[in-house]
Design a protein around this motif. Sequence first.
Motif, short mmCIF file in Angstrom:
data_model
loop_
_atom_site.label_atom_id
_atom_site.label_comp_id
_atom_site.label_asym_id
_atom_site.label_seq_id
_atom_site.Cartn_x
_atom_site.Cartn_y
_atom_site.Cartn_z
N GLN A 122 0.82 -1.22 -0.06
CA GLN A 122 0.11 0.09 0.09
C GLN A 122 0.88 1.15 0.16
O GLN A 122 0.51 2.33 -0.63
CB GLN A 122 -0.88 0.06 1.19
N GLU A 123 2.07 1.02 0.92
CA GLU A 123 2.97 2.34 0.66
C GLU A 123 3.42 2.56 -0.89
O GLU A 123 3.48 3.76 -0.97
CB GLU A 123 3.83 2.16 1.70
N GLY A 124 3.73 1.54 -1.51
CA GLY A 124 4.33 1.66 -2.92
C GLY A 124 3.10 2.19 -3.69
O GLY A 124 3.27 3.16 -4.66
N LEU A 127 -12.05 -4.43 2.64
CA LEU A 127 -12.32 -3.00 2.88
C LEU A 127 -11.44 -1.96 3.48
O LEU A 127 -11.37 -0.90 3.02
CB LEU A 127 -13.80 -2.71 3.62
N SER A 128 -10.52 -2.74 4.32
CA SER A 128 -9.38 -1.79 4.79
C SER A 128 -8.30 -1.12 3.76
O SER A 128 -7.83 -0.10 4.23
CB SER A 128 -8.57 -2.67 6.10
N ASN A 160 -17.17 8.77 -0.58
CA ASN A 160 -15.97 8.40 0.01
C ASN A 160 -16.33 7.50 1.50
O ASN A 160 -17.42 7.27 1.85
CB ASN A 160 -15.07 9.57 0.45
N HIS A 161 -15.22 6.85 2.08
CA HIS A 161 -15.70 6.32 3.43
C HIS A 161 -16.26 6.83 4.23
O HIS A 161 -17.24 6.30 4.95
CB HIS A 161 -14.08 5.51 3.66
N GLU A 162 -15.75 8.00 4.72
CA GLU A 162 -16.52 8.77 5.82
C GLU A 162 -17.93 9.15 5.67
O GLU A 162 -18.98 8.94 6.34
CB GLU A 162 -15.75 9.89 5.81
N GLU A 165 -22.79 -1.35 6.83
CA GLU A 165 -23.36 -2.69 7.21
C GLU A 165 -22.16 -3.53 6.77
O GLU A 165 -21.86 -4.62 7.64
CB GLU A 165 -24.61 -3.20 6.72
N LEU A 166 -21.73 -3.62 5.56
CA LEU A 166 -20.82 -4.61 4.96
C LEU A 166 -19.36 -4.31 5.85
O LEU A 166 -18.90 -5.12 6.30
CB LEU A 166 -20.43 -4.06 3.48
N PHE A 167 -19.14 -2.84 6.33
CA PHE A 167 -17.89 -2.74 6.99
C PHE A 167 -17.96 -3.13 8.30
O PHE A 167 -16.88 -3.69 8.84
CB PHE A 167 -17.52 -1.23 6.70
N VAL A 168 -18.99 -2.66 8.92
CA VAL A 168 -19.01 -2.99 10.15
C VAL A 168 -19.08 -4.67 10.35
O VAL A 168 -18.31 -5.24 11.16
CB VAL A 168 -20.41 -2.50 10.94
#
Length: 600
Positions: A530-532, A549-550, A571-573, A584-587
């Motif tokens: 992810q950094e790259g 999802l992370s 977006n995510h927020e 619901e999916l994320f939780v």
Amino acid sequence: MARNKYDIDETLQSEFSFEQLKRLYAYIKPHRKEMLITILLMITSSALGMFTPKILMKIMDVYIPNKDINGIIRISLVLLLINFIVVVFLRLKIQITTKLGQTIIHEIRSDIFNHLQELPFSYYDDRPHGKIQVRVVNYVNSLSDLLSNGIVNTITELFSLFFIVGFMLSINIRLTLVCMLGLPALMTLIFVIKKKQRVAWQISSNKSSNLNAYIAESINGIRVTQSFVREQENIKIFNSLSSNYSSAWMNAVKYNFLLWPAIDNISTLTTSAVYFLGVSWISQEIPGITVGVLIAFTGYIGRFWAPVNTLASFYNSLLTAISYLERIFETIDEPVLVKDIPDAVEMPPIKGDVEFKDVCFSYEDGIRILNQVSFRAKQGESFAIVGPTGAGKTTIINLISRFYNLDSGQILIDGVDISQVTIKSLRKQMGVMLQDSFIFSGTIIDNIRYGNMEATDEQVIFAAKTVCAHDFIMELENGYYTEVNERGSRLSAGQRQLISFARALLADPKILILDEATSSIDTETEILLQEGLTKLLANRTSFIIAHRLSTIKNSSCILYVDKGIIQEMGNHETLMKQKGYYHELFVSQYDFLNKEAVNS
């Protein structure tokens, strides 16, 4: 679909016509010069061979009665010279026709393979790959003998037959007519078995195709087979398919073998008739019939039925080849549904704006996968696509690369409708990593360079370092030059994904498409990756499908897709605040991971 199974016979989309033989001739036409030379060699050889019975007749009726030893020696030397020329010409013919046949076979196979490269994903979705492979290899190989020897031999034998009948008529018309009495019976037999023979070879090719399809499927799924101890069940299926093919082949070849004994029997009967009537007419002192004439004529009888036998053999080969030609040309005629329109233009250098306008799509009529999908991704933005299995996520990214045609709507890149540009100029500017991390047989460096054949070793290594593949590659016995097997069986699933990732990134695309790119990568490697990617994705428009999802929390926009419709976008927020499908999916995923962590 029915044809997408190894145990279902394929059906031809069109009946055979002589137009297909004309198409076969189109492959032969550029090589007319070599074929003409070969035919002239064989005709000359055949014509010279026709003198042998006449020479024997002269020896029997002239030189022996006159005790002309010198004449016998001279004419024997002539006979020896004729046989030598015939052998030399035959050798030249074999060399030329073998090379010619293989050249034509290569051209046909090349045309099929080239066409397969252009066919859309839908073609491969609809049929087992083994049934495609058998057409490229087995069916084309089956034409080899027909093209190498059959055509030349047939034309040659037709001329030979003409010469033989001419010589026979010049010796005795009455005996010639006796010899040819068997031809009507032979023609009747050929006419009777013609249709049955063609159908039998079609059935045989179907069973061969089924068997090859199952073999290919079994090899690809051997790990699953052994994991679930399915070996004995698979052997039973294989034996059944193999038995069906064997029975079909035996039934087809039965018709081929009908002609050979028929010709032999007719030949034997006519030869017996010539001997019986010839001896009878000699005893009756009928003018023009002598012992020498009868000996010469019996020599011509054998030569008369030899080309008839060859012609019958060619007829068998032609009927067999017809069943394969139908399949070959059916493949070549398969429409390229996804292709450049007549006035397609080159795609300008892509900046990265992507817009879907009321896009509808279905793989099969009446079953909508996407329905009125609309969104816009601006240059440099990253769009994540999430949702349940079968929602249409992978379909969306496949349509961006134009792997399928839309039912309706538009996809615009930088304001340009992608249906109006050439496919090559569009895809060359994209980097795509699909769910199946396919690794080709060859070296690691060649697999990564597949995304950009002009890339230097340094650029390949840089791409590998960016996706965290460099370290594990260097641990292999030959580093980047380590040979890997087809589908990368020596590598782990995560390693294959990293190599495929490096391949996609090496293309230096303005639009990057990642379908489950990190699904087989461990958490520690994923953090480094992810950094790259954060650096690499800068100024690139990216579309990412991910079940973790992370990995997509920082995306510019997240599309929640279900039942072919964008249910949520933001977006995510924003989506977490809405407490809708994405929330619901994320939780649920977060709770599941926490439970796993506690249990471990």
